[in-house]
Design a protein around this motif. Structure first.
Motif, PDB file in Angstrom:
ATOM      1  N   GLY A   1       0.798  -1.222   0.000  1.00  0.00           N
ATOM      2  CA  GLY A   1       0.000   0.000   0.000  1.00  0.00           C
ATOM      3  C   GLY A   1       0.829   1.270   0.000  1.00  0.00           C
ATOM      4  N   ASP A   2       2.121   1.149   0.284  1.00  0.00           N
ATOM      5  CA  ASP A   2       2.985   2.337   0.287  1.00  0.00           C
ATOM      6  C   ASP A   2       3.276   2.806  -1.143  1.00  0.00           C
ATOM      7  N   THR A   3       3.733   4.082  -1.214  1.00  0.00           N
ATOM      8  CA  THR A   3       4.273   4.623  -2.457  1.00  0.00           C
ATOM      9  C   THR A   3       5.793   4.650  -2.327  1.00  0.00           C
ATOM     10  N   VAL A   4       6.466   3.962  -3.223  1.00  0.00           N
ATOM     11  CA  VAL A   4       7.921   3.815  -3.151  1.00  0.00           C
ATOM     12  C   VAL A   4       8.559   4.673  -4.242  1.00  0.00           C
ATOM     13  N   GLU A   5       9.616   5.424  -3.853  1.00  0.00           N
ATOM     14  CA  GLU A   5      10.347   6.242  -4.819  1.00  0.00           C
ATOM     15  C   GLU A   5      11.826   5.859  -4.774  1.00  0.00           C
ATOM     16  N   PHE A   6      12.374   5.501  -5.942  1.00  0.00           N
ATOM     17  CA  PHE A   6      13.794   5.199  -6.093  1.00  0.00           C
ATOM     18  C   PHE A   6      14.504   6.439  -6.634  1.00  0.00           C
ATOM     19  N   LEU A   7      15.744   6.648  -6.177  1.00  0.00           N
ATOM     20  CA  LEU A   7      16.603   7.691  -6.728  1.00  0.00           C
ATOM     21  C   LEU A   7      17.934   7.069  -7.122  1.00  0.00           C
ATOM     22  N   CYS A   8      18.473   7.567  -8.237  1.00  0.00           N
ATOM     23  CA  CYS A   8      19.757   7.089  -8.745  1.00  0.00           C
ATOM     24  C   CYS A   8      20.664   8.291  -8.971  1.00  0.00           C
ATOM     25  N   ALA A   9      21.931   8.185  -8.557  1.00  0.00           N
ATOM     26  CA  ALA A   9      22.868   9.289  -8.732  1.00  0.00           C
ATOM     27  C   ALA A   9      24.265   8.720  -8.950  1.00  0.00           C
ATOM     28  N   SER A  10      25.058   9.494  -9.680  1.00  0.00           N
ATOM     29  CA  SER A  10      26.458   9.124  -9.886  1.00  0.00           C
ATOM     30  C   SER A  10      27.335  10.203  -9.269  1.00  0.00           C
ATOM     31  N   ASP A  11      28.627   9.909  -9.182  1.00  0.00           N
ATOM     32  CA  ASP A  11      29.555  10.910  -8.665  1.00  0.00           C
ATOM     33  C   ASP A  11      30.092  11.795  -9.785  1.00  0.00           C
ATOM     34  N   GLY A  12      29.538  11.671 -10.973  1.00  0.00           N
ATOM     35  CA  GLY A  12      29.961  12.510 -12.086  1.00  0.00           C
ATOM     36  C   GLY A  12      29.023  13.683 -12.287  1.00  0.00           C
ATOM     37  N   ASN A  13      29.506  14.638 -13.076  1.00  0.00           N
ATOM     38  CA  ASN A  13      28.682  15.789 -13.435  1.00  0.00           C
ATOM     39  C   ASN A  13      28.940  16.077 -14.909  1.00  0.00           C
ATOM     40  N   SER A  14      28.088  15.474 -15.711  1.00  0.00           N
ATOM     41  CA  SER A  14      28.292  15.588 -17.157  1.00  0.00           C
ATOM     42  C   SER A  14      26.949  15.774 -17.835  1.00  0.00           C
ATOM     43  N   GLU A  15      26.924  16.617 -18.833  1.00  0.00           N
ATOM     44  CA  GLU A  15      25.702  16.852 -19.580  1.00  0.00           C
ATOM     45  C   GLU A  15      25.326  15.651 -20.441  1.00  0.00           C
ATOM     46  N   SER A  16      26.262  14.749 -20.642  1.00  0.00           N
ATOM     47  CA  SER A  16      25.998  13.605 -21.516  1.00  0.00           C
ATOM     48  C   SER A  16      25.604  12.342 -20.743  1.00  0.00           C
ATOM     49  N   GLN A  17      25.334  12.465 -19.431  1.00  0.00           N
ATOM     50  CA  GLN A  17      24.921  11.299 -18.649  1.00  0.00           C
ATOM     51  C   GLN A  17      23.467  10.940 -18.957  1.00  0.00           C
ATOM     52  N   TYR A  18      23.181   9.636 -19.009  1.00  0.00           N
ATOM     53  CA  TYR A  18      21.821   9.155 -19.281  1.00  0.00           C
ATOM     54  C   TYR A  18      21.515   8.031 -18.294  1.00  0.00           C
ATOM     55  N   PHE A  19      20.393   8.196 -17.530  1.00  0.00           N
ATOM     56  CA  PHE A  19      20.049   7.261 -16.460  1.00  0.00           C
ATOM     57  C   PHE A  19      18.824   6.437 -16.839  1.00  0.00           C
ATOM     58  N   THR A  20      18.811   5.176 -16.407  1.00  0.00           N
ATOM     59  CA  THR A  20      17.625   4.323 -16.493  1.00  0.00           C
ATOM     60  C   THR A  20      17.541   3.484 -15.220  1.00  0.00           C
ATOM     61  N   ILE A  21      16.285   3.275 -14.736  1.00  0.00           N
ATOM     62  CA  ILE A  21      16.037   2.402 -13.582  1.00  0.00           C
ATOM     63  C   ILE A  21      15.065   1.327 -14.043  1.00  0.00           C
ATOM     64  N   ASN A  22      15.551   0.091 -14.106  1.00  0.00           N
ATOM     65  CA  ASN A  22      14.719  -1.026 -14.594  1.00  0.00           C
ATOM     66  C   ASN A  22      14.033  -0.661 -15.909  1.00  0.00           C
ATOM     67  N   ASN A  23      14.841  -0.144 -16.826  1.00  0.00           N
ATOM     68  CA  ASN A  23      14.386   0.224 -18.172  1.00  0.00           C
ATOM     69  C   ASN A  23      13.435   1.410 -18.191  1.00  0.00           C
ATOM     70  N   ASN A  24      13.333   2.140 -17.080  1.00  0.00           N
ATOM     71  CA  ASN A  24      12.546   3.377 -17.038  1.00  0.00           C
ATOM     72  C   ASN A  24      13.524   4.548 -17.064  1.00  0.00           C
ATOM     73  N   ASP A  25      13.342   5.447 -18.037  1.00  0.00           N
ATOM     74  CA  ASP A  25      14.267   6.558 -18.186  1.00  0.00           C
ATOM     75  C   ASP A  25      14.168   7.522 -17.007  1.00  0.00           C
ATOM     76  N   GLY A  26      15.315   8.072 -16.636  1.00  0.00           N
ATOM     77  CA  GLY A  26      15.340   9.103 -15.606  1.00  0.00           C
ATOM     78  C   GLY A  26      16.106   8.672 -14.376  1.00  0.00           C
ATOM     79  N   ARG A  27      16.372   9.683 -13.525  1.00  0.00           N
ATOM     80  CA  ARG A  27      17.116   9.444 -12.284  1.00  0.00           C
ATOM     81  C   ARG A  27      16.222   8.945 -11.160  1.00  0.00           C
ATOM     82  N   SER A  28      14.878   8.956 -11.342  1.00  0.00           N
ATOM     83  CA  SER A  28      13.966   8.540 -10.267  1.00  0.00           C
ATOM     84  C   SER A  28      12.877   7.640 -10.839  1.00  0.00           C
ATOM     85  N   LEU A  29      12.295   6.832  -9.939  1.00  0.00           N
ATOM     86  CA  LEU A  29      11.196   5.936 -10.304  1.00  0.00           C
ATOM     87  C   LEU A  29      10.233   5.886  -9.131  1.00  0.00           C
ATOM     88  N   LYS A  30       8.944   6.187  -9.397  1.00  0.00           N
ATOM     89  CA  LYS A  30       7.926   6.175  -8.347  1.00  0.00           C
ATOM     90  C   LYS A  30       6.911   5.084  -8.647  1.00  0.00           C
TER      91      LYS A  30
END
Length: 608
Positions: free
Chosen positions: A276-305
């Motif tokens: 019944g909870d709402t779960v939010e995942f966050l993903c981060a790297s130690d880099g800072n680059s405009e060319s970074q691209y994130f996916t979480i379980n094939n979902n685009d972006g740095r977060s997944l709710k």
């Protein structure tokens, strides 16, 4: 042509005094090397002179010159014992005055509204005393202007970490004099030119006003550590007698660098996750680059709710980051476990009937991913802890709704519950048997009988002579309680029975009713409140009438108008020696005379 003015009395007196002294030695002139002043202010240059011998009798001449170069020298003022002259058509003709300080041998040149063109100009004081010689001295004028506060501007776009020296920031300071200096700082450490690492470039601009503006650019090879560095520029400048400093605001720069690691975590909720909870995942790297691209379980972006998660959402989640520009591919995993608590199961379930005074037991449980705690409640009060409910010798008070609550101590608000309806069946039980004696003077009395029983009993009302008053027509059920009422006609002392029975037994209660006959009230003469006054008035009137009647009778008696009908011949009134009034009355029927005294005593005839 020179303008000639009358010399001031003080200056003329000084010259006359020197002439009187008649010094024979050479003249010594002393002046400061320089005089410093802010642009627009007033400068004062002092000329001090003396000679070894003032015995001569010659005159004195005083002259002021400005010297910009060997080719630009001009007198601006002259003075002798008779007059003073400010030379015309010089840069100082309208801005100077000459006076004394009040001390012998001291003359002051005052220059108003100092200009930038006055900077580095030497002012010579020439003194000549006839017969003694001459001397001269020189003072250079220094002009200053405080610059405006420095401004700093960092590059708007980010800077990638590389081997190239790139522009970081620019600093500017305007309208200072003399030329201000700029120094760059990183984290309070000064930066200087280092080949292939740091380059500082200064550009000085002279404004039309003659003031200086300085621009400085900072170029450097940016490293990853510079992402948190603080940059600022410092301006140093001269003022009369000192050197001062101004700092710009501090700035940070955006540094782009490739990632070396990546991390994935559950941002919310905190702690253990439940269904019944709402779960939010966050993903981060130690880099800072405009060319970074994130996916979480094939979902685009740095977060997944994920909302309203269930146990089926448990599993391993992966975050992947790709930096195509820097050819970097990294990933990280985390495990999500969704805790659950199944529905509560009670055995026996639903509604259960138990015989009176018998034992009863029930169990309650719920499957969960974590350890649970079970508590039984009845009417909001705790009756048992644990999975088992054990009731011994049940009574009608035991009947009711039992709620089993299963909680998970490790997760707040994670609980489930179910209920059990318990009915106790048994013989009737009449409540409040002690209130069975009643006393009344009413002709009709309502009696109430309270019975606890299940199933609902048959209730009858009767008297001691065996008469049935009523059956259970007025009975109402309230749970395992029944209430029966009856109206009884009372004419004498009566005994009434309430009998209750069902298939399990019976019970009864006796009501002893004492009838108290009400006393018949005695008739009372009803006298209205105003009748007493009428009676008194009648009595007074009667007394008055009797008095009037007595007066009339007495009047007639005195006139002899009464008693003639009875044959009375006369009335004799005389006064006896004893002061008694005697009346003799004679009747035709008797010869006996009766004498009455005033005291009402009967007297014999011979007593007259």
């Amino acid at each position: 042509m020179a303008v000639r003015d009358a010399a001031s009395p003080l200056l003329l007196g000084l010259l006359c005094l020197l002439h009187t002294w008649g010094a024979r030695a050479s003249v010594e002139v002393n002046m400061e090397d320089k005089v410093e002043v802010f642009l627009g202010d007033t400068a004062q240059i002092t000329c001090m002179f003396k000679s070894d011998d003032f015995g001569g009798s010659g005159g004195m001449t005083l002259e002021w010159y400005y010297i910009k170069s060997t080719k630009d020298t001009q007198r601006i003022y002259s003075q002798d014992s008779l007059q003073s002259t400010v030379d015309k058509n010089t840069p100082y003709s309208d801005r100077i005055t000459v006076g004394t300080t009040g001390t012998a041998g001291e003359v002051v040149l005052t220059i108003r509204d100092v200009q930038l063109s006055d900077d580095e100009v030497a002012f010579n004081c020439y003194v000549k005393i006839i017969g003694e010689g001459s001397g001269e001295g020189s003072t250079k004028l220094k002009v200053f202007k405080t610059p405006e506060d420095p401004t700093i501007q960092g590059v708007e776009q980010g800077i990638s970490v590389s081997d190239e020296v790139k522009r970081v920031a620019s600093c500017e300071v305007k309208n200072g004099y003399p030329k201000p200096k700029i120094t760059w700082y990183r984290d309070k450490m000064p930066l200087h030119n280092i080949p292939d690492a740091v380059k500082v470039d200064h550009r000085v601009t002279t404004q039309s006003s003659g003031l200086f503006s300085v621009n400085s650019d900072l170029d450097m090879k940016v490293e990853k550590k510079d992402k948190d560095a603080v940059f600022y520029c410092e301006v140093t400048f001269l003022v009369p007698g000192a050197e001062k400093m101004l700092e710009s605001n501090s700035i940070n720069i955006t540094v782009f660098y490739p990632p070396t690691s990546v991390n994935l975590w559950v941002e919310s909720p905190e702690g253990k996750v439940k269904e019944g909870d709402t779960v939010e995942f966050l993903c981060a790297s130690d880099g800072n680059s405009e060319s970074q691209y994130f996916t979480i379980n094939n979902n685009d972006g740095r977060s997944l709710k994920m909302e309203n998660v269930t146990r089926h959402n448990s599993g391993v989640y992966q975050c992947t980051v790709d930096d195509y520009e820097n050819s970097v591919n990294l990933s990280a995993n985390t495990t999500l476990f969704v805790n659950y608590l199944d529905e509560v199961v009670i055995k026996p379930t639903g509604s259960v009937s138990v015989d009176w005074k018998k034992e009863f037991s029930a169990t309650c449980n719920a499957l969960s991913s974590l350890s649970t705690s079970t508590t039984w409640f009845k009417d909001g009060k705790e009756v048992e802890k644990g999975h088992h409910l054990n009731l011994k010798a049940v009574t009608y008070d035991t009947a009711g709704t039992y709620v089993c609550v299963v909680t998970v101590p490790d997760i707040q608000a994670m609980q489930a519950n179910a209920s059990l309806q318990l009915t106790v069946q048994g013989p009737p039980e009449i409540i409040e048997k002690q209130l069975t004696e009643k006393e009344t003077n009413e002709r009709e009395l309502e009696l109430t009988c309270h019975i606890r029983s299940f199933p609902t009993p048959n209730i009858t009302w009767g008297t001691s002579n065996g008469k049935i008053i009523s059956s259970s027509n007025h009975m109402t059920d309230v749970g395992a309680k029944s209430v029966a009422k009856v109206q009884v006609n009372i004419t004498s002392n009566t005994t009434v029975f309430c009998n209750a029975s069902n298939e399990f037994g019976k019970d009864s209660v006796t009501y002893v009713i004492k009838f108290t006959k009400a006393e018949t009230p005695k008739p009372q003469e009803k006298v209205q409140k105003g009748s007493y006054g009428v009676i008194i008035a009648v009595i007074i009137i009667c007394i008055l009438l009797l008095a009037i009647l007595g007066s009339v009778l007495y009047f007639l008696y005195k006139k002899g108008k009464i008693c003639n009908r009875s044959g009375k011949k006369d009335f004799t009134k005389e006064k006896s020696s004893k002061d008694k009034i005697v009346v003799e009355m004679k009747s035709d029927n008797t010869e006996e005379a009766i004498l009455l005294g005033v005291n009402g005593e009967k007297q014999l005839p011979n007593d007259q």
